[in-house]
Motif scaffolding. Sequence first.
Motif, PDB file in Angstrom:
ATOM      1  N   HIS A   4     -21.718 -12.085  -1.693  1.00 34.77           N
ATOM      2  CA  HIS A   4     -20.417 -12.747  -1.693  1.00 34.77           C
ATOM      3  C   HIS A   4     -20.264 -13.689  -2.889  1.00 34.77           C
ATOM      4  O   HIS A   4     -19.429 -14.577  -2.878  1.00 34.77           O
ATOM      5  CB  HIS A   4     -20.238 -13.544  -0.402  1.00 34.77           C
ATOM      6  CG  HIS A   4     -20.409 -12.715   0.826  1.00 34.77           C
ATOM      7  ND1 HIS A   4     -19.655 -11.602   1.070  1.00 34.77           N
ATOM      8  CD2 HIS A   4     -21.267 -12.828   1.876  1.00 34.77           C
ATOM      9  CE1 HIS A   4     -20.030 -11.055   2.235  1.00 34.77           C
ATOM     10  NE2 HIS A   4     -21.004 -11.782   2.725  1.00 34.77           N
ATOM     11  N   HIS A   9     -17.884 -19.473  -1.204  1.00 36.25           N
ATOM     12  CA  HIS A   9     -17.695 -20.059   0.122  1.00 36.25           C
ATOM     13  C   HIS A   9     -17.158 -19.070   1.154  1.00 36.25           C
ATOM     14  O   HIS A   9     -16.588 -19.476   2.161  1.00 36.25           O
ATOM     15  CB  HIS A   9     -16.758 -21.279   0.045  1.00 36.25           C
ATOM     16  CG  HIS A   9     -17.111 -22.260  -1.031  1.00 36.25           C
ATOM     17  ND1 HIS A   9     -18.352 -22.839  -1.121  1.00 36.25           N
ATOM     18  CD2 HIS A   9     -16.381 -22.736  -2.074  1.00 36.25           C
ATOM     19  CE1 HIS A   9     -18.366 -23.653  -2.166  1.00 36.25           C
ATOM     20  NE2 HIS A   9     -17.201 -23.604  -2.768  1.00 36.25           N
ATOM     21  N   LEU A  10     -17.309 -17.747   0.901  1.00 37.83           N
ATOM     22  CA  LEU A  10     -16.794 -16.768   1.859  1.00 37.83           C
ATOM     23  C   LEU A  10     -17.523 -16.873   3.197  1.00 37.83           C
ATOM     24  O   LEU A  10     -16.885 -16.888   4.259  1.00 37.83           O
ATOM     25  CB  LEU A  10     -16.940 -15.355   1.294  1.00 37.83           C
ATOM     26  CG  LEU A  10     -16.549 -14.214   2.255  1.00 37.83           C
ATOM     27  CD1 LEU A  10     -15.078 -14.324   2.637  1.00 37.83           C
ATOM     28  CD2 LEU A  10     -16.835 -12.849   1.635  1.00 37.83           C
ATOM     29  N   GLN A  11     -18.871 -16.950   3.158  1.00 44.66           N
ATOM     30  CA  GLN A  11     -19.632 -16.973   4.415  1.00 44.66           C
ATOM     31  C   GLN A  11     -19.301 -18.194   5.276  1.00 44.66           C
ATOM     32  O   GLN A  11     -19.062 -18.052   6.483  1.00 44.66           O
ATOM     33  CB  GLN A  11     -21.130 -16.900   4.097  1.00 44.66           C
ATOM     34  CG  GLN A  11     -22.026 -16.852   5.337  1.00 44.66           C
ATOM     35  CD  GLN A  11     -22.480 -18.241   5.779  1.00 44.66           C
ATOM     36  OE1 GLN A  11     -22.491 -19.166   4.950  1.00 44.66           O
ATOM     37  NE2 GLN A  11     -22.813 -18.393   7.044  1.00 44.66           N
ATOM     38  N   ILE A  13     -16.527 -19.854   5.333  1.00 46.38           N
ATOM     39  CA  ILE A  13     -15.151 -19.687   5.817  1.00 46.38           C
ATOM     40  C   ILE A  13     -15.113 -18.679   6.966  1.00 46.38           C
ATOM     41  O   ILE A  13     -14.434 -18.894   7.985  1.00 46.38           O
ATOM     42  CB  ILE A  13     -14.218 -19.258   4.666  1.00 46.38           C
ATOM     43  CG1 ILE A  13     -14.058 -20.414   3.676  1.00 46.38           C
ATOM     44  CG2 ILE A  13     -12.858 -18.824   5.198  1.00 46.38           C
ATOM     45  CD1 ILE A  13     -13.321 -20.038   2.405  1.00 46.38           C
ATOM     46  N   LEU A  14     -15.842 -17.563   6.812  1.00 49.10           N
ATOM     47  CA  LEU A  14     -15.892 -16.567   7.892  1.00 49.10           C
ATOM     48  C   LEU A  14     -16.487 -17.172   9.163  1.00 49.10           C
ATOM     49  O   LEU A  14     -15.998 -16.920  10.276  1.00 49.10           O
ATOM     50  CB  LEU A  14     -16.720 -15.359   7.447  1.00 49.10           C
ATOM     51  CG  LEU A  14     -16.089 -14.432   6.402  1.00 49.10           C
ATOM     52  CD1 LEU A  14     -17.076 -13.355   5.974  1.00 49.10           C
ATOM     53  CD2 LEU A  14     -14.808 -13.805   6.946  1.00 49.10           C
ATOM     54  N   LEU A  15     -17.545 -17.959   8.996  1.00 49.08           N
ATOM     55  CA  LEU A  15     -18.170 -18.589  10.155  1.00 49.08           C
ATOM     56  C   LEU A  15     -17.210 -19.550  10.834  1.00 49.08           C
ATOM     57  O   LEU A  15     -17.091 -19.577  12.072  1.00 49.08           O
ATOM     58  CB  LEU A  15     -19.443 -19.318   9.722  1.00 49.08           C
ATOM     59  CG  LEU A  15     -20.243 -20.016  10.835  1.00 49.08           C
ATOM     60  CD1 LEU A  15     -20.651 -19.020  11.915  1.00 49.08           C
ATOM     61  CD2 LEU A  15     -21.474 -20.712  10.254  1.00 49.08           C
ATOM     62  N   LEU A  17     -13.897 -19.447  10.743  1.00 47.15           N
ATOM     63  CA  LEU A  17     -12.829 -18.677  11.393  1.00 47.15           C
ATOM     64  C   LEU A  17     -13.312 -18.071  12.705  1.00 47.15           C
ATOM     65  O   LEU A  17     -12.550 -17.970  13.677  1.00 47.15           O
ATOM     66  CB  LEU A  17     -12.311 -17.588  10.451  1.00 47.15           C
ATOM     67  CG  LEU A  17     -11.538 -18.086   9.219  1.00 47.15           C
ATOM     68  CD1 LEU A  17     -11.183 -16.922   8.302  1.00 47.15           C
ATOM     69  CD2 LEU A  17     -10.267 -18.827   9.649  1.00 47.15           C
ATOM     70  N   ALA A  18     -14.568 -17.660  12.739  1.00 53.13           N
ATOM     71  CA  ALA A  18     -15.134 -17.138  13.992  1.00 53.13           C
ATOM     72  C   ALA A  18     -15.185 -18.231  15.052  1.00 53.13           C
ATOM     73  O   ALA A  18     -14.862 -17.998  16.226  1.00 53.13           O
ATOM     74  CB  ALA A  18     -16.530 -16.575  13.737  1.00 53.13           C
ATOM     75  N   TRP A  62     -26.637 -16.349   8.327  1.00 55.30           N
ATOM     76  CA  TRP A  62     -25.257 -15.903   8.606  1.00 55.30           C
ATOM     77  C   TRP A  62     -24.548 -16.835   9.580  1.00 55.30           C
ATOM     78  O   TRP A  62     -23.309 -16.810   9.662  1.00 55.30           O
ATOM     79  CB  TRP A  62     -25.286 -14.482   9.180  1.00 55.30           C
ATOM     80  CG  TRP A  62     -25.656 -13.457   8.165  1.00 55.30           C
ATOM     81  CD1 TRP A  62     -26.883 -12.903   7.954  1.00 55.30           C
ATOM     82  CD2 TRP A  62     -24.796 -12.877   7.190  1.00 55.30           C
ATOM     83  NE1 TRP A  62     -26.846 -12.018   6.918  1.00 55.30           N
ATOM     84  CE2 TRP A  62     -25.568 -11.967   6.426  1.00 55.30           C
ATOM     85  CE3 TRP A  62     -23.433 -13.024   6.889  1.00 55.30           C
ATOM     86  CZ2 TRP A  62     -25.034 -11.224   5.384  1.00 55.30           C
ATOM     87  CZ3 TRP A  62     -22.894 -12.278   5.850  1.00 55.30           C
ATOM     88  CH2 TRP A  62     -23.685 -11.393   5.109  1.00 55.30           C
TER      89      TRP A  62
END
Length: 573
Positions: A4, A9-11, A13-15, A17-18, A62
């Motif tokens: 990524h 900072h994708l990971q 942000i995904l975390l 949002l989850a 993750w």
Amino acid sequence: MDAHAGLPHLQPILLFLAIAGLVMPLLARARVSQVVAFLAAGALVGPHALGRLAAEHRWLGWFTIADGEGVRVLAELGVMFMLFVIGLELPARQLWSLRRWVLGIGSAQWLGCGALIGGVALAFGHAQEAAVVLGLGLAMSSTAVVMQLLAERGETRSTVGRMSFAVLLLQDIAVVPMLILLGLMAGDGTGGHFLTLMLTALLKAAAAVALILLLGRLVLTPLFRRVSVTTQADSFMALTLLATLGVAALTGAAGLSMSLGAFLAGLMLAETEYRHAALLAIEPFKGLLMGLFFVSVGMSLNLPQAAGDAGWLVASVFGLYAIKSVTMYLLFRRAGLTRGEAGETALLLGQAGEFSFIVLGMAIASGVLVSAVGNFMLLVVTLSMFLTPLAARLGHALHRRLDARGDDAIPPLPGPDTDDGVVIIAGFGRVGQMVARLLDRAGVRWVAIERHVAAATRHHEQGLPVIVGDAGRPALLHHLGAGRARAIVVTMDDSAAARHVVLSLRSEFPSLPLIARARDAEHGRQLVEAGASEVIPEALEAALQMGVHVLARVGVDAETGERLIEAERAAGI
């Protein structure tokens, strides 16, 4: 994580949002406060909890956020958007009604608590400069946590909510002299030179705020009038974001708090016809980014350090709460609040706040505060924010127990679009204006929604409570207090639009009286099927009025004529 690298900072942000999209709804069903949930989630996925194990167990990477820098940047936006929304919900007349509480009680709280906390710091052997920074920095409370808790309970307009906001607003303004003071301490300013610099900086800050407000009124309103909220929703949202962040950037460039700039942007739009539309545009961003702010605060909780200094931390956190809560309780009682109101508000504001992080961080960087002391106090700030939801519940229970009367010490905030008993008019053309005039003569409050920008602007400039928006959006109606309204009148002449509005309103507000204008009998039947309580077909009513005069002219008595007219009206709809 290298996969990524092209999207920073994708990971994290995904975390996040989850957490927000999957975990939060489950916790909400269990009636867990969102503030508590986000704080706990941040502590769990942060670098001091699961993050410490990620080096040994790579798969945990993750589910952790090792570097919180990107999160903190977005989290600061959440605080700005929250203050923008507060400004939108606080027109000038309401802000003026709170002037005594902001300037009087707010100043007394900040300076009084600051003096007491600073005195304790001096007693523990800290230097005078460090004691001043600790005192005034820790005297600030958390706007983000307090206003979110009040919003969750629907108490932002209560006495407790208004007093809390008044104190928090003064603290936000007080960040300016506090940062100036820090700069002077780091530069070894002394004596009269110190006072002269302080006064000059405050005058410059006041001039900057006045200039920004003036330019905002001259520039922002014309810009918004060029964008249709109903047909150019994406452009309107972009303009709202630009206004928020643009004014925040201006105040930042002037050496002021960017959050204060966002608040000023909200104030500028609060008196315009775009107030509610801007509120709807910004709310999704505010909610998500405020959640991110609470996650970032939770991430800063260093659990191993907290365990090592457990005794001193507990004593410091509860000592901070005790000093601030007792001082504020006495101030609020002096201001006329009841025992329960004063107690709940004092406990709600007993924590340190987000600006305490900024003040302490700058003090450490400039050498005014020893690093070890500063880091310990940052931990105290974090833990005090963690305790706030519990303190708020305790304060609420105390309020109910001490006050059965529910006195309201602060004058109620005015505003026809939020009071019980308002009539909402959807469409402000010829028919809508006539209904409004009749309501004015009857002394009934009303607010109108008009989708055409030019028409809404013209009426708003005449002092009428007309806003720009789509009456078919339930969120807008909720902001206008439709659940408490006496009735909604649909007067628009577009048949399809009127039916869409009636369907939407009836689905959202099943028991609300809904009176609709129809073009003819067939349109009237469609509106009744859609859920209208009453329909008034224009052509039918005009024909019936003509029939009344004809029957009178040919000698039919009034009682018989009325019966014939009612029978025809019933058959026509």
